[in-house]
Enzyme design. Structure first.
Site, PDB file in Angstrom:
ATOM      1  N   SER A 155       0.850  -1.190   0.000  1.00 44.28           N
ATOM      2  CA  SER A 155       0.000   0.000   0.000  1.00 44.28           C
ATOM      3  C   SER A 155       0.881   1.234   0.000  1.00 44.28           C
ATOM      4  CB  SER A 155      -0.895   0.017   1.242  1.00 44.28           C
ATOM      5  OG  SER A 155      -1.567   1.256   1.375  1.00 44.28           O
ATOM      6  N   TYR A 169      -1.704  -0.108  10.158  1.00 45.43           N
ATOM      7  CA  TYR A 169      -1.877  -0.678   8.811  1.00 45.43           C
ATOM      8  C   TYR A 169      -0.685  -0.318   7.941  1.00 45.43           C
ATOM      9  CZ  TYR A 169      -3.680  -0.963   4.019  1.00 45.43           C
ATOM     10  OH  TYR A 169      -3.832  -1.232   2.685  1.00 45.43           O
TER      11      TYR A 169
END
Length: 260
Positions: A155, A169
């Site tokens: 990501s 995250y």
């Protein structure tokens, strides 16, 4: 572990591909596109059987075989069973896409939930480790395999940090980046290419799941291309990395984020 019926297809597939998190978002888009490119698919999912079956139906409509397989990627025994079931249904795997991932609820780090953070790391980082291990043990030439390809879903958060939202995250995806680089070096001699795709602001349900349905609209102005991306726009480079067209690409972390 149960599997959906596999339809016979007399044509040789381009490859046998397992996609974790294949029932939704980017994973589902990868399954649909890979089927059009000639892959047979094992669609891994955690709890959305109907969605996984719909993806499998799209794969079969493209003329390829498909099987749906439930598994919690954070459970090493479940991961081993997932790979065993996929190979029993379709044959030796040639490719893996690690798309399973969660964010937890969007919040400041000071209000973070330790149990939620643990689960995010277990799914995103540890789960990817487990899946890569199972794939490598089957693909490695030193173990009688024929090599293969692995694409991990990272990501843009890994480098942007996601402050005020979900830094845990971001940290979990930073681990995926390090894993990708290390494995590409260790598994290259085994005939296994390992790469990652790092999506930016993408139109999937993950934002609503994080409790921030307006996130896409809020951040779109920060993207140099002026918009958020689609799951299909991320699936394209993933399937390219799986293909022979990317035969000399390994250890790459490809940002797909509109310039952000």
């Amino acid at each position: 572990m149960t599997a959906a019926a596999v339809e016979d297809d007399p044509r040789d597939p381009r490859g046998i591909l397992l996609v974790t998190g294949g029932s939704r978002g980017i994973g589902a888009a990868v399954c649909r596109l890979a089927a059009l490119e000639g892959y047979d698919l094992a669609v891994g999912y955690a709890g959305r059987r109907e969605a996984a079956e719909a993806v499998a139906a799209a794969v079969r409509a493209a003329g390829r075989r498909a099987v749906t397989l439930p598994a919690d990627v954070a459970d090493p025994a479940a991961v081993a069973g997932l790979f065993d079931a996929a190979e029993a249904a379709l044959g030796p795997l040639t490719a893996l896409v690690n798309s399973a991932g969660i964010t937890g609820l969007s919040r400041r780090f000071l209000e973070s939930d330790p149990e939620e953070m643990r689960r995010v790391v277990e799914v995103n980082t540890t789960g990817t480790l487990y899946c890569c291990r199972e794939a490598a043990r089957r693909m490695a030439r030193s173990r009688g395999g024929r090599g293969g390809t692995i694409v991990n879903l990272s990501s843009a958060a890994a480098t942007l940090g996601s402050p005020g939202e979900f830094v845990w995250y971001a940290a979990s995806k930073g681990g995926v980046d390090s894993l990708t680089i290390g494995l590409s070096k260790e598994l290259g001699p085994e005939g296994i290419r390992v790469n990652a795709v790092s999506p930016g602001l993408i139109e999937t349900e993950i934002h609503a799941s994080a409790g921030d349905a307006g996130r896409l609209q809020r951040y779109a102005a920060q993207v140099p291309l002026g918009r958020s991306g689609t799951a299909e726009e991320v699936a394209e480079p993933i399937v390219w990395l799986l293909s022979d067209a990317a035969s000399y690409v390994s250890g790459a972390i490809l940002r797909v984020g509109g310039g952000r």
